[in-house]
Design a protein around this motif. Sequence first.
Motif, PDB file in Angstrom:
ATOM      1  N   PRO A 172       1.007  -1.260  -0.045  1.00  0.00           N
ATOM      2  CA  PRO A 172      -0.202   0.410  -0.026  1.00  0.00           C
ATOM      3  C   PRO A 172       1.196   1.440   0.175  1.00  0.00           C
ATOM      4  CG  PRO A 172      -0.314  -1.784   2.519  1.00  0.00           C
ATOM      5  CD  PRO A 172       0.843  -2.150   1.460  1.00  0.00           C
ATOM      6  N   GLU A 197      -1.172   3.996   4.634  1.00  0.00           N
ATOM      7  CA  GLU A 197      -1.200   2.536   5.836  1.00  0.00           C
ATOM      8  C   GLU A 197      -1.959   3.626   7.128  1.00  0.00           C
ATOM      9  OE1 GLU A 197       1.320  -0.331   5.834  1.00  0.00           O
ATOM     10  OE2 GLU A 197      -0.055  -1.810   6.262  1.00  0.00           O
ATOM     11  N   ASP A 228      -5.635   1.094   4.557  1.00  0.00           N
ATOM     12  CA  ASP A 228      -4.985   1.412   3.443  1.00  0.00           C
ATOM     13  C   ASP A 228      -5.217   2.432   2.065  1.00  0.00           C
ATOM     14  OD1 ASP A 228      -6.083  -1.128   2.394  1.00  0.00           O
ATOM     15  OD2 ASP A 228      -4.273  -2.081   3.133  1.00  0.00           O
ATOM     16  N   ARG A 263      -4.215   1.306  -2.035  1.00  0.00           N
ATOM     17  CA  ARG A 263      -3.013   0.566  -3.009  1.00  0.00           C
ATOM     18  C   ARG A 263      -2.869   1.128  -4.283  1.00  0.00           C
ATOM     19  NH1 ARG A 263      -6.618  -4.735  -1.454  1.00  0.00           N
ATOM     20  NH2 ARG A 263      -5.867  -4.977   0.621  1.00  0.00           N
TER      21      ARG A 263
END
Lengths: 329, 250
Positions: free
Chosen positions: B4, B7, B27, B29
């Motif tokens: 990610p 986070e 998180d 990504r």
Amino acid sequence: MPEFVTEHRLNILLALILLGGPLVAHFADEPFLVTLATRATILALAGVGLNIALGLGGLVSFGHAAFFGVGGYAVGILASHHQTYEPLMTSPFVINGTNQMLVLWLVAVLVSGLAALVIGALSLRTSGVYFIMITLAFAQMIYYFAISWPAYGGEDGLSIYVRNAFPGLNTLRPLDFFLLCYAVLIVVLLAQWKMTGARFGMALQAVRQNEGRVAALGLSPYRIKLAAFVISGMVTGLAGALYADLNRFVSPTMMSWHLSGEIMVFIILGGVARLFGPVVGACLFVLFEHAFGSVTEHWQFFLGAALLAVVLFARGGFIGLVAGRVRHD
Amino acid sequence: MTEPVLELSGLSKSFGALKVTDAVDLDLRPGEIHALIGPNGAGKSSLIKLVAGELAADAGSIRFDGREISDLDQIERARLGLTRTFQVSSLIPEFSARGNVMFAAQARRKSIFGFFRQVSRDRELIDEAMEALDRVGLSGRAAVRVSELSHGEKRLLEIAMALAMRPRIFLMDEPMAGLGQEGSAKLIGFLDKLRTQAPILLIEHDMDAVFQLADRISVLVSGKIIARGTADEIRNHPEVRTAYLGEDAA
């Protein structure tokens, strides 16, 4: 407003009037009027300095007389040492006095810039009314310091017996000295004009309008404001240096809060954030003082009435009235 | 699975007795749109403020690119490439639309101390600004002062400024607010493509937009994440239906 009255053309016209008036006075053998115009020019420069902080940056400093005075005292102190041939200091190295304006201006600008850096670094942690009050407080501190410093005249001030020198000019002739001050004013105005349209000017105007947005874009509003405050103090300090030579005298009154207020009045009368606002304001101020001052000692009553009229009916000041709203690309 | 970019773990913030953010884990990504939904007052905007650094967290950590950034202020985080847009348009009112985006492009260069070169002749900044305006469909309005733009145009200008920052992640606080149907549809199409440039943490009230766009959805209620999943999972989540969607379904 009709299209042909652009602010740019108005500014050029105003610059020519300010130059032409004293020239006419000189050839009409009225040196007093030339000196009066010089006073207006120097006060205008002080206002130009404040306008950078107040107009462009929205920093309402009520203590700019401090920088005016610091610039003035820098000249007064160095010139007094030149007169007595006593060095300013001898250790660790020798610093002698001087009567060269170019050196004196440089010192005045550096010292007032340093004062602005210290005062600004502390004051800019506040905003709004607190900022107004803390800048006033610092100016008062410096004012009382000057009063209680007997080495350089204390309350009585300090005389400069012969006006300082500039290469190629006889500065004691009113017209020469006027032209010198006028040239300084025009150079500073040109520099401010450039700065306003450059990246620093953009950042400063953005901070005034939306500080949170500037921070969200990753630029530090504090650094931008501090830099503007220092530049502003330097310009007002330079005006103080010229003022010392105009009167051949410096005294703590140069730093009184009355003067801080007057510099602010120039800007409001002429137009906040407008390039020539403080120039118009300072000229109006000196004209009022001269015209009504000979009739009544309460001439400031008329100034107050004019100020009230501007605040109530013409928020853009004189320039706003004639040239309309500020334009941005 | 890719690492990610952003986070959050155990992130908490209280105002007195009121917990606006309660041990939030979340998180973001690369390449995704992660939507954050929840009823009014759930603490969505506060969470964005915590991530952007406008508010300081009481506890928990925020990692960006694997680096702890909780101690950085808003300005430093913006410089790392966390760019946010505002729920209520936050622009420079006296500048033109182009002037605003040019200023964002200037900010990306961390450039303050230019005193002579006129920005009106600064090709780099102008070209970048026009490109960003063009992408959101505002190039025809470039010279108009912000104070004279419509509400919808201001919303798009927010996006254009964010584009000019070329961020690592976008934090978008209700970009569709007040756009109208046609405007929203256009912006949905635009954000759909934008996720490949940088991932987006998206707060949005417009459920159609969220269900169309989001790769993942987190549901925030009273400062707590009560559910997380894909659009379909969230749509059928019983707790979410009662806590949130129930009101809209009625």
